[in-house]
Motif scaffolding. Structure first.
Motif, mmCIF file in Angstrom:
data_model
loop_
_atom_site.group_PDB
_atom_site.id
_atom_site.type_symbol
_atom_site.label_atom_id
_atom_site.label_comp_id
_atom_site.label_asym_id
_atom_site.label_seq_id
_atom_site.Cartn_x
_atom_site.Cartn_y
_atom_site.Cartn_z
ATOM 1 N N GLY A 156 -9.119 84.346 4.525
ATOM 2 C CA GLY A 156 -9.323 84.011 3.130
ATOM 3 C C GLY A 156 -10.088 82.707 3.000
ATOM 4 O O GLY A 156 -10.168 81.908 3.937
ATOM 5 N N LEU A 157 -10.643 82.484 1.820
ATOM 6 C CA LEU A 157 -11.389 81.252 1.567
ATOM 7 C C LEU A 157 -10.494 80.029 1.736
ATOM 8 O O LEU A 157 -10.954 78.974 2.173
ATOM 9 N N HIS A 158 -9.199 80.178 1.432
ATOM 10 C CA HIS A 158 -8.275 79.057 1.614
ATOM 11 C C HIS A 158 -8.168 78.670 3.088
ATOM 12 O O HIS A 158 -8.083 77.489 3.423
ATOM 13 N N VAL A 218 -3.185 71.232 5.643
ATOM 14 C CA VAL A 218 -2.073 72.085 5.206
ATOM 15 C C VAL A 218 -1.957 72.016 3.680
ATOM 16 O O VAL A 218 -1.762 73.039 3.014
ATOM 17 N N ALA A 219 -2.074 70.824 3.112
ATOM 18 C CA ALA A 219 -1.984 70.671 1.658
ATOM 19 C C ALA A 219 -3.133 71.405 0.961
ATOM 20 O O ALA A 219 -2.914 72.112 -0.035
ATOM 21 N N ARG A 243 -2.857 72.218 15.990
ATOM 22 C CA ARG A 243 -2.064 72.246 14.751
ATOM 23 C C ARG A 243 -2.898 71.726 13.598
ATOM 24 O O ARG A 243 -3.802 70.917 13.780
ATOM 25 N N LEU A 244 -2.541 72.179 12.413
ATOM 26 C CA LEU A 244 -3.207 71.685 11.210
ATOM 27 C C LEU A 244 -2.622 70.336 10.817
ATOM 28 O O LEU A 244 -1.409 70.148 10.876
ATOM 29 N N LEU A 282 5.148 76.080 -2.826
ATOM 30 C CA LEU A 282 4.269 75.003 -2.360
ATOM 31 C C LEU A 282 5.004 74.071 -1.402
ATOM 32 O O LEU A 282 4.493 73.767 -0.311
ATOM 33 N N VAL A 283 6.188 73.635 -1.762
ATOM 34 C CA VAL A 283 6.957 72.725 -0.901
ATOM 35 C C VAL A 283 7.317 73.413 0.415
ATOM 36 O O VAL A 283 7.189 72.822 1.494
#
Length: 173
Positions: free
Chosen positions: A160-162, A138-139, A132-133, A102-103
């Motif tokens: 993907g759904l993400h 991004v989180a 850019r996101l 995650l980090v």
């Protein structure tokens, strides 16, 4: 059961042909998309709806490269977790690896647009509009990726759904 009209003999092939119309429902080998394309449906290429090129830099990243990048990122996360946090405990290394992943995703996608695995395999995460996101997107994307299920539910652009919820797309560099 289907019965032939009086005076006619019904063969198995004739019976099967009337009951099973493979062009309409698709076969289990080709799937419903192939059946729809045979009937004239045009889905276009992956990324066409997003205004991305069909091939080359800026096109939607292929699934094989994306899985390869995920494997590399997970391996790096496991090595860091095992070496720095787990102290020889493999179970703890797996748990710590989620946090490391995650980090790593937050820092690398948020700053340079790609994780180490994506960079090695020539991929980048961008916003749908090509920019850019932001940190919030991004989180959101990273947390949903850790939940796994949103990442394996894809749309016709292979996102993907993400990625859809974060309004992101993975492209070739």
């Amino acid at each position: 059961m289907f019965r032939a009209p009086p005076g006619q003999v019904q063969t198995w092939a004739q019976y099967r042909g009337r009951v099973d119309n493979r062009q309409a429902i698709g076969s289990w080998l080709s799937g419903p998309r192939a059946a729809a394309e045979e009937m004239g449906a045009d889905f276009g290429y992956r990324g066409e709806r997003l205004g991305l090129p069909r091939e080359g830099p800026g096109s939607v990243a292929p699934l094989g490269r994306r899985f390869g990048a995920l494997f590399v990122d997970w391996a790096v996360s496991m090595l860091i977790a095992y070496g720095l946090f787990a102290r020889g405990d493999q179970q703890a290394a797996g748990n710590w690896a989620l946090g490391v992943f995650l980090v790593m995703s937050l820092l690398t996608v948020g700053t340079v647009g790609s994780t180490p695995g994506k960079r090695i395999l020539g991929l980048r995460v961008i916003a749908e509009d090509g920019g850019r996101l932001g940190a919030v997107r991004v989180a959101l994307r990273s947390v949903l990726l850790l939940l796994v299920i949103p990442a394996i539910v894809w749309d016709r652009d292979s996102r993907g759904l993400h990625d859809r919820l974060a309004r992101a797309v993975q492209v070739r560099i």
